[in-house]
Design a protein around this motif. Structure first.
Motif, mmCIF file in Angstrom:
data_model
loop_
_atom_site.group_PDB
_atom_site.id
_atom_site.type_symbol
_atom_site.label_atom_id
_atom_site.label_comp_id
_atom_site.label_asym_id
_atom_site.label_seq_id
_atom_site.Cartn_x
_atom_site.Cartn_y
_atom_site.Cartn_z
ATOM 1 N N GLU A 65 0.841 -1.208 0.000
ATOM 2 C CA GLU A 65 0.000 0.000 0.000
ATOM 3 C C GLU A 65 0.870 1.249 0.000
ATOM 4 O OE1 GLU A 65 -3.196 0.215 2.815
ATOM 5 O OE2 GLU A 65 -3.744 -1.857 2.377
ATOM 6 N N VAL A 66 1.926 1.206 0.806
ATOM 7 C CA VAL A 66 2.852 2.356 0.848
ATOM 8 C C VAL A 66 3.522 2.531 -0.517
ATOM 9 C CG1 VAL A 66 4.992 3.224 1.866
ATOM 10 C CG2 VAL A 66 3.257 2.191 3.321
ATOM 11 N N ALA A 67 3.959 1.404 -1.092
ATOM 12 C CA ALA A 67 4.635 1.457 -2.398
ATOM 13 C C ALA A 67 3.727 2.032 -3.473
ATOM 14 C CB ALA A 67 5.094 0.061 -2.791
ATOM 15 N N ALA A 68 2.428 1.786 -3.339
ATOM 16 C CA ALA A 68 1.479 2.312 -4.334
ATOM 17 C C ALA A 68 1.253 3.806 -4.141
ATOM 18 C CB ALA A 68 0.162 1.556 -4.241
ATOM 19 N N LEU A 69 1.404 4.300 -2.892
ATOM 20 C CA LEU A 69 1.126 5.716 -2.615
ATOM 21 C C LEU A 69 2.348 6.612 -2.792
ATOM 22 C CD1 LEU A 69 -1.111 5.357 0.555
ATOM 23 C CD2 LEU A 69 -1.829 6.118 -1.700
ATOM 24 N N VAL A 70 3.529 6.076 -2.502
ATOM 25 C CA VAL A 70 4.738 6.909 -2.478
ATOM 26 C C VAL A 70 5.005 7.648 -3.803
ATOM 27 C CG1 VAL A 70 7.272 6.708 -2.425
ATOM 28 C CG2 VAL A 70 5.921 5.849 -0.546
ATOM 29 N N PRO A 71 4.910 6.995 -4.960
ATOM 30 C CA PRO A 71 5.257 7.701 -6.206
ATOM 31 C C PRO A 71 4.476 9.004 -6.415
ATOM 32 C CG PRO A 71 5.057 5.380 -6.615
ATOM 33 C CD PRO A 71 4.580 5.612 -5.232
ATOM 34 N N GLN A 72 3.203 9.048 -5.961
ATOM 35 C CA GLN A 72 2.413 10.275 -6.129
ATOM 36 C C GLN A 72 3.077 11.430 -5.375
ATOM 37 O OE1 GLN A 72 -1.512 9.406 -4.688
ATOM 38 N NE2 GLN A 72 -1.583 7.461 -5.790
ATOM 39 N N TRP A 73 3.605 11.135 -4.175
ATOM 40 C CA TRP A 73 4.242 12.182 -3.363
ATOM 41 C C TRP A 73 5.610 12.525 -3.895
ATOM 42 C CZ3 TRP A 73 1.433 14.810 -0.051
ATOM 43 C CH2 TRP A 73 0.244 14.220 0.397
ATOM 44 N N LEU A 74 6.316 11.517 -4.386
ATOM 45 C CA LEU A 74 7.679 11.761 -4.873
ATOM 46 C C LEU A 74 7.697 12.768 -6.017
ATOM 47 C CD1 LEU A 74 9.604 8.382 -4.941
ATOM 48 C CD2 LEU A 74 10.079 10.394 -3.569
ATOM 49 N N ASP A 75 6.670 12.700 -6.870
ATOM 50 C CA ASP A 75 6.605 13.598 -8.025
ATOM 51 C C ASP A 75 6.577 15.063 -7.596
ATOM 52 O OD1 ASP A 75 6.687 11.477 -9.643
ATOM 53 O OD2 ASP A 75 4.521 11.368 -10.015
ATOM 54 N N LYS B 150 -8.769 -6.271 -9.245
ATOM 55 C CA LYS B 150 -8.603 -4.837 -8.986
ATOM 56 C C LYS B 150 -7.256 -4.686 -8.297
ATOM 57 C CE LYS B 150 -9.932 -0.610 -8.912
ATOM 58 N NZ LYS B 150 -8.540 -0.189 -9.029
ATOM 59 N N LEU B 151 -6.272 -4.305 -9.088
ATOM 60 C CA LEU B 151 -4.903 -4.295 -8.561
ATOM 61 C C LEU B 151 -4.481 -2.902 -8.093
ATOM 62 C CD1 LEU B 151 -3.158 -6.604 -11.168
ATOM 63 C CD2 LEU B 151 -3.893 -7.186 -8.868
ATOM 64 N N LEU B 152 -3.543 -2.868 -7.174
ATOM 65 C CA LEU B 152 -3.077 -1.595 -6.600
ATOM 66 C C LEU B 152 -2.508 -0.686 -7.691
ATOM 67 C CD1 LEU B 152 -1.218 -2.644 -3.321
ATOM 68 C CD2 LEU B 152 -3.294 -1.306 -3.509
ATOM 69 N N GLY B 153 -2.979 0.567 -7.666
ATOM 70 C CA GLY B 153 -2.457 1.557 -8.592
ATOM 71 C C GLY B 153 -3.129 1.555 -9.954
ATOM 72 N N HIS B 154 -3.823 0.492 -10.312
ATOM 73 C CA HIS B 154 -4.479 0.410 -11.630
ATOM 74 C C HIS B 154 -5.890 0.998 -11.534
ATOM 75 C CE1 HIS B 154 -1.535 -2.360 -13.606
ATOM 76 N NE2 HIS B 154 -1.234 -2.577 -12.342
#
Lengths: 229, 270
Positions: A65-75, B150-154
């Motif tokens: 979940e963290v890995a999915a959210l981090v890129p948005q903040w990094l930008d 439903k995958l993460l980020g997609h």
């Protein structure tokens, strides 16, 4: 009392004595208690392992979940000291490279091994390597080359039936590939060798039509001219 | 007392002393559960804290009824059931929704399979195999019906149809769960696992396989077509790029010539 009766009686008494001895020994032995304790501890250990597995899963949930959210903040952050903790976190949570890359490299290794054996003239071993590659990594981009070298190996061993079968497969799987055309030349040679001239001619003609202006077409043209001559 | 009864006494003593043990057949596996016995109450009053189950070693798979579906787990597989969801922690399982036909199951509840990379929502009448690999990538083989992922980020959900196999795994540096290209199911391996896992009567199993095999073939053909189109598109894009590069080089050459001509003109060299 006969001798037989005496022996029977002695045997019975011995059995009774043995039975009594083992019953007493079992009664006062600690072994069953240890066995019970061992079973209980094994069961507890197994439960602990399962709970650990669950905890690991929850940890991975959080990590993903963290890995999915981090890129948005990094930008939105500038690459300086302030953003370091977040970049550090991103590097921890980032996924390893896709396994397809590993699979491709595995196919590459297999192909190289097969080629080496082919160059050394160990055609039977090369056949095994190429067949293994095709079986295990059939979707790899190296599959067509493996098929082609498999045809060549069979041709070198004069296994003409296998040559024809494999070329048929190549025609079905990679109809427009130039290596298929080259393999078809081998098919024509096999037909010639077997004095099936009409079939050989048909193969060469179809090659000229399928691969116009390519090296394989000129090879086919040459073979056809020789055959007609 | 005469000695005529000694043989009977001997036989009695021997029979008394014999230890007889009865061992259950290991064809159908059973479960090791945490909390103990939680698998018994899954249908009626599921544990709020969840139920951890490990399939014990056996010839066949361990079976579990859950929300009207059947779960077959291969030995060593660990699953976690909590509330409305089921998670595969380790190993491989086969999930079979109701035996009813698809059209009769429109109003049926769906089954949610959770993973750390997103959720899988099964459609009615589905048969699927789910496997967790050593590197935690997941592979789903859809034998019948379809599954939505439903995958993460997609943003879009992915639908995996009958006869397709899909691998998905950890989130990448762009924040997207990685997905490989769909493939047709590997028929031989899948069929062997299907038969071994469900321990069906081979005749019944053969009938079921014959029903789904044509659609698996269609799936393989679709994938082949799609892949060849992808390759053609890629080739076309490479050719287009090549054409543009050649055009740019030509343009640059013309400009250079023009500059040289101007230079010679300005310096009265011509």
């Amino acid at each position: 009392m006969t001798v037989q009766q005496s022996a029977l009686m002695a045997l019975t008494m011995a059995l009774i004595w043995l039975g009594a001895y083992f019953s007493f020994q079992q009664h006062f032995s600690a072994e069953p208690v240890y066995i019970q304790q061992l079973e209980r501890l094994s069961s507890e250990l197994e439960r602990e392992r399962m709970r650990t597995l669950l905890a690991e899963m929850r940890m991975r949930d959080f990590q993903q979940e963290v890995a999915a959210l981090v890129p948005q903040w990094l930008d939105s952050l500038t690459p300086g000291q302030e953003s370091y903790p977040l970049r550090n976190l991103a590097s921890v949570t980032a996924a390893p490279p896709s396994p397809s890359a590993h699979r491709n490299s595995a196919a590459e290794i297999l192909l190289e091994e097969g080629k080496r054996e082919f160059r050394q003239g160990q055609f039977a071993r090369a056949i095994r390597s190429f067949e293994f590659l095709i079986e295990q990594q059939g979707y790899s981009r190296h599959a067509v080359e493996a098929y082609f070298l498999l045809v060549e190996s069979h041709y070198q061993l004069q296994q003409h039936e296998q040559v024809l079968a494999r070329v048929e497969q190549m025609i079905q799987l990679f109809p427009g590939h130039e290596l298929t055309g080259t393999a078809m030349i081998r098919m024509g040679h096999v037909f010639e060798y077997r004095r099936r001239t009409h079939e050989a001619q048909a193969v060469y003609r179809s090659l000229i039509q399928l691969f116009p202006g390519r090296a394989v077409a000129s090879q086919a043209q040459e073979a056809l001219s020789e055959l007609e001559f | 007392m005469g000695f005529r009864y000694w043989p009977q006494i001997l036989v009695f003593i021997l029979a008394y002393g014999l230890e007889v043990e009865v061992q259950a057949a290991l064809e159908q596996g059973s479960w090791f559960s945490e909390p103990e016995g939680c698998e018994m109450n899954l249908e009626n009053s599921p544990e709020e804290s969840g139920c951890l189950l490990r399939a014990l070693p056996a010839q066949g798979a361990s079976q579990l009824s859950w929300k009207g579906a059947q779960v077959y787990a291969f030995p060593g597989t660990v699953i976690f059931v909590q509330g409305e969801g089921l998670r595969l922690l380790k190993g491989e399982l086969i999930l079979k929704d109701s035996d009813l036909e698809l059209q009769d199951r429109e109003d049926a509840s769906t089954i949610v399979l959770g993973t750390e990379y997103g959720r899988m929502i099964s459609q009615a009448g589905v048969w699927l195999m789910l496997k967790r690999e050593a590197d935690h990538w997941m592979e789903v083989d859809v034998l019948r019906g379809s599954v939505d992922l439903k995958l993460l980020g997609h943003q879009e959900k992915l639908s995996v149809g009958q006869g397709f196999s899909l691998r998905f795994g950890p989130v990448n540096e762009k924040g997207l769960s990685q997905v490989e290209l769909p493939q047709p199911v590997r028929v031989q391996s899948v069929l062997m696992r299907w038969l071994r896992g469900t321990q069906k009567d081979p005749e019944v199993w053969r009938t079921k396989v014959q029903l789904v095999l044509p659609s698996w073939q269609t799936a393989a053909e679709e994938i082949a077509l799609w892949q060849s189109q992808t390759v053609l598109r890629h080739l076309a894009s490479v050719q287009e790029e090549e054409r543009k590069r050649a055009q740019r080089a030509l343009q640059r050459q013309r400009e250079d010539e023009e500059l040289r001509r101007l230079f010679r003109q300005k310096n009265y060299l011509e």
